[in-house]
Design an enzyme around this catalytic site. Structure first.
Site, short mmCIF file in Angstrom:
data_model
loop_
_atom_site.label_atom_id
_atom_site.label_comp_id
_atom_site.label_asym_id
_atom_site.label_seq_id
_atom_site.Cartn_x
_atom_site.Cartn_y
_atom_site.Cartn_z
CB SER A 98 -1.00 0.09 1.34
OG SER A 98 -1.87 0.97 0.35
CG ASP A 220 -6.45 -2.48 -4.39
OD1 ASP A 220 -7.68 -1.77 -3.61
OD2 ASP A 220 -5.97 -2.70 -4.41
CG HIS A 248 -5.25 -1.96 -0.41
ND1 HIS A 248 -4.78 -1.25 -1.49
CD2 HIS A 248 -4.66 -1.03 0.33
CE1 HIS A 248 -3.95 -0.50 -1.38
NE2 HIS A 248 -4.08 -0.24 0.10
#
Lengths: 269, 125, 413
Positions: A98, A220, A248
């Site tokens: 991320s 996602d 995610h």
């Protein structure tokens, strides 16, 4: 900062083979190193695995956090380099999930000699839409996120205040705290959210000079496939893997395939 | 925040002894004033304020002492302080009150020194 | 069933001959299915990837969707606002995966009509007999009231902040009316003053002033009312105009203080047992300087710093506090200020300040020693070094502090 023990500042954990290549796992926004709990043991069979919490998250030293320092991703990248320096890590395979994907890009660009490879898990160099670039979010969306963090503040302070103030006759609060992953002070979450979702690191991608793997998932809501392809295109010679996973955080929704993808790339000669 | 304060009233042959103990400040001064309103002083009596147990005294406390003095004067009684600490003595000195208050080491000393006729208790003529 | 109903009826006959029995009977017939569908909260079950598998009628009603639009087609995070979705994906989802539950979360749902519904969400993961996660169960409470309540709390906090600012502004405005906005300039003299309030929330009890009288003479004073706050401010104001009026009537300092004592003692007897300590001074110009007469009412002694750097007190022995007793006695002292000499009046905020790092208090003697070595010449310079000294005490200055200095410029300046 120099007088602080970096390992305890970041709650550093080292597991796995002492003779294996080093894999450094950097967690993203909203959680802590627990996010790697299902992946780390698999990687540990082959690698020396180093886990840590960003300052402000998990078991990090909260007194090291300041709103000014951690207002940009550069501070987080500096921390990654400090961890490498203190542990004497070399030829590191740096895995960033991320927002830590971009933190990893910044760290690698600053000291490329320290790193052997780079793995970007569900990365996005820019969450905001900008002209033809589709980051997926508008400024209003991000403001909405910051607001929803605010609205969770009252509950947070009610449960956390007795813990923070050291309430010896309510030990169960301490137990509750250790059993609760991903808890973050909303004030810290606010600053990290701004640094995460308002930064634009697109220009840093072409500067990456180490072998890079981009991992994305089929669905996602935070980093779309389009964004994954953009990252892949911007980093010369990078590989792109799309996992048949949803969400995610594939290290949680599909830990086996995620660990496999990292392993295969990190272990390859 | 005011601390602990206690006031006790004792009748002696020469009059009344009012003993203050603890902290005399804006929070506890009303209690001291309250005790004073219940006193019955006769002309020729002596009112002694015993400060042996006093640990703290601010400007509200000084007001209490001045009021006690005024009360005694109004009743035609004498007035004296007993066991004034060094620090309070210094404050009374700056405030110009040392001439106003006769002071004695103990309440007994004050009583022993009391003579209703021709008393020198009050410095103010 | 019949027997139970009969019993209930009997009970109802005893207590409430209204129609309770049929209601209670209906309650007993309530099914789990009906409770699920029409519970006073929303129920939602999703697959582990968030795909909606089951939803109750209550929640459908809140959202305005048909069941078929959601089941198998939408994921829970699709129902959230974008901000909420990010929060869910980055925070709530991982928490659910790691600890099997996440509760007390404030989120907003988007209804079919596009409006937002604030809710409180609790989720748990349902595991099968083999321990594998199967479903996520989500309970949703309407939080519109809570949101209103939170907004009310925030509004109340903002209002409290504003009130506090208002009180501070009021205190500082009131304070300004008790002090001269600008110190007047006395021909041939330098003057300077400083006021340090101990609290921003309350009006202090210190005061000073400097004003012209007839024939080139001036009056000045500096003092301290016992207590602080609004009541003390009333007395401060009274003192200030009484002193000014008394000085016009009879400028001799002891007379001025006698007048003030009469006025204050009336109040003292009337129930506002409050006194003040003050130094009142008169200033008469003379060749090469001025002659100053001071009368003190229970106030710490003024200091004269001479041109040669020596500092000493101007004692006014036995000057009593003002307002406490009917015939208070005051003493006057006269001195001449020549070129380079400075007169300083101060309040006990300075001489009772706690000195840094100890429980000791600063004292009049410390002040004298400080001025004797500070090598400060002239009113402005003396006030400057003392202001620095006060700043050095920091939180040690517990009371308001007022400083007033007058000096005759040196012969070389």
């Amino acid at each position: 900062m120099s007088d602080v023990d970096v390992s305890s500042r970041h709650n550093v954990t080292v597991i796995g083979r002492t003779d294996g290549p080093t894999v450094l796992l950097a967690h993203g926004y909203g959680c802590d190193q627990n996010l790697w709990r299902l992946v780390a043991p698999v990687l540990a069979k082959t690698f020396r695995v180093v886990l840590f919490d960003h300052v402000g998250a998990g078991g990090s030293d909260l007194s090291a956090w300041s709103a000014d320092r951690y207002a940009t991703l550069d501070a987080y990248a500096e921390d990654v380099l400090e961890i490498c320096a203190e542990l004497g890590l070399r030829d590191v395979v740096l895995v960033g999930h991320s927002v830590s994907a971009m933190i990893a890009v910044l760290a690698v660009n600053r000291e490329p000699a320290l790193f052997a490879k780079l793995v970007l898990l569900t990365p996005s160099p820019c969450y905001l839409d900008d002209g033809d670039y589709r980051g997926g979010f508008s400024r209003a969306d991000i403001d909405e996120l910051l607001e929803s963090l605010d609205s969770n503040y009252l509950g947070w302070s009610a449960t956390m205040a007795p813990v923070i103030m050291g309430n010896p006759d309510r030990p169960e609060l301490g137990a509750e705290l250790t059993n609760s992953f991903c808890r973050t002070d909303p004030a810290i979450a606010q600053v990290f959210a701004r640094a995460t979702f308002l930064s634009d690191n697109r220009a840093d991608l072409p500067k990456v000079g180490v072998p890079t793997l981009v991992i994305q998932t089929a669905q996602d809501a935070i980093a779309s496939q389009e964004v994954g392809r953009f990252v892949h295109a911007q980093i010369a010679g990078s590989e792109l893997v799309t996992l048949d996973a949803i969400g995610h955080c594939p290290q949680l929704s599909a830990p086996e395939v995620t660990a496999e993808a990292i392993s295969a790339f990190a272990g390859a000669r | 925040m005011s601390g602990v304060f206690a006031v006790t009233t004792r009748t002696v042959p020469t009059g009344t002894v009012l003993a203050f103990a603890g902290e005399l400040d804006s929070g506890t001064a009303p209690a001291a004033h309250g005790a004073m309103t219940k006193l019955s002083l006769n002309a020729g009596d002596q009112l002694v304020v015993d400060l042996a147990g006093l640990e703290f005294c601010d400007s509200s406390g000084i007001t209490v002492l001045v009021s006690a003095h005024n009360l005694a004067r109004g009743a035609g009684a004498g007035f004296a302080l007993a066991a004034v600490s060094r620090q309070l003595g210094r404050t009374l000195d700056i405030l110009g009150l040392t001439g106003l208050f006769a002071t004695y080491p103990t309440a007994d000393d004050a009583s022993a020194a009391w003579s209703p006729a021709g008393s020198r208790e009050d410095g103010v003529v | 069933m019949i027997r139970a109903a009969g019993e209930t009826e009997n009970a109802a006959d005893d207590d409430d001959p209204g129609g309770v029995a049929p209601t209670f009977s209906a309650l007993l017939e309530d099914s789990a299915e009906d409770l699920y569908e029409h519970a006073p909260c929303g129920y939602l079950s999703t697959l582990m990837d968030g795909t909606i598998a089951k939803i109750n009628t209550t929640l459908l009603g809140w959202l305005g969707f048909e069941r078929a639009e959601l089941i198998g087609r939408r994921r829970f995070s699709d129902l959230l606002t974008v901000g909420g979705r990010i929060y869910y994906e980055t925070h709530i989802g991982p928490m659910l995966a790691l600890q099997g539950e996440a509760g007390g979360l404030a989120l907003e749902l988007r209804t079919a009509a596009g409006t937002q519904l604030p809710v409180l969400v609790t989720s748990t993961v349902k595991r099968g007999s083999d321990g594998d996660a199967q479903l996520i169960r989500i309970t949703i409470f309407d939080a519109r009231d809570r949101l209103a309540y939170e907004r009310e709390l925030l509004r109340a906090r903002r209002q409290a902040d504003e009130e506090r600012d208002r009180v501070r502004k009021l205190a500082s405005t009131l304070q300004q009316t008790l002090l001269p906005p600008v110190l007047m300039t006395v021909p041939g003299l330098q003057t300077a003053a400083h006021y340090h309030p101990a609290s921003v929330d309350e009006v202090g009890g210190d005061f000073y002033d400097l004003f012209p009288l007839t024939g080139g003479t001036w009056g000045f004073f500096l003092g301290d009312v016992s207590g602080k706050g609004a009541e003390a401010a009333v007395v401060t104001s009274l003192i200030r105009y009484t002193l000014r009026a008394a000085a016009v009537f009879e400028p001799e300092p002891i007379s001025v203080l006698n007048n003030l004592n009469t006025v204050l003692h009336e109040r003292f007897l009337a129930g506002d047992a409050r006194f003040c300590t003050v130094i009142y001074g008169s200033l008469v110009p003379v060749p090469d300087g001025c002659e100053i007469t001071l009368a003190s009412g229970g106030h710490p002694p003024a200091v004269v710093v001479r041109a040669d750097g020596t500092a000493r007190f101007l004692h006014t022995p036995r000057g009593m506090l003002v307002g406490g007793v009917p015939n208070a006695s005051f003493t006057a002292v006269t001195t001449r200020l020549g070129p380079g000499d400075t007169l300083l009046l101060y309040s006990d905020g300075l001489t009772e300040a706690r000195t840094t790092g100890s429980s000791d208090r600063y004292s009049e003697e410390d002040l004298l020693a400080f001025l004797a070595t500070a090598n400060a010449t002239g009113a402005a310079e003396v006030i400057r070094v003392l202001t620095d000294l006060l700043r050095g005490f920091g939180d040690g200055v517990e009371d308001d502090t007022a400083l007033l200095a007058l000096s005759v410029p040196g012969s070389d300046s």
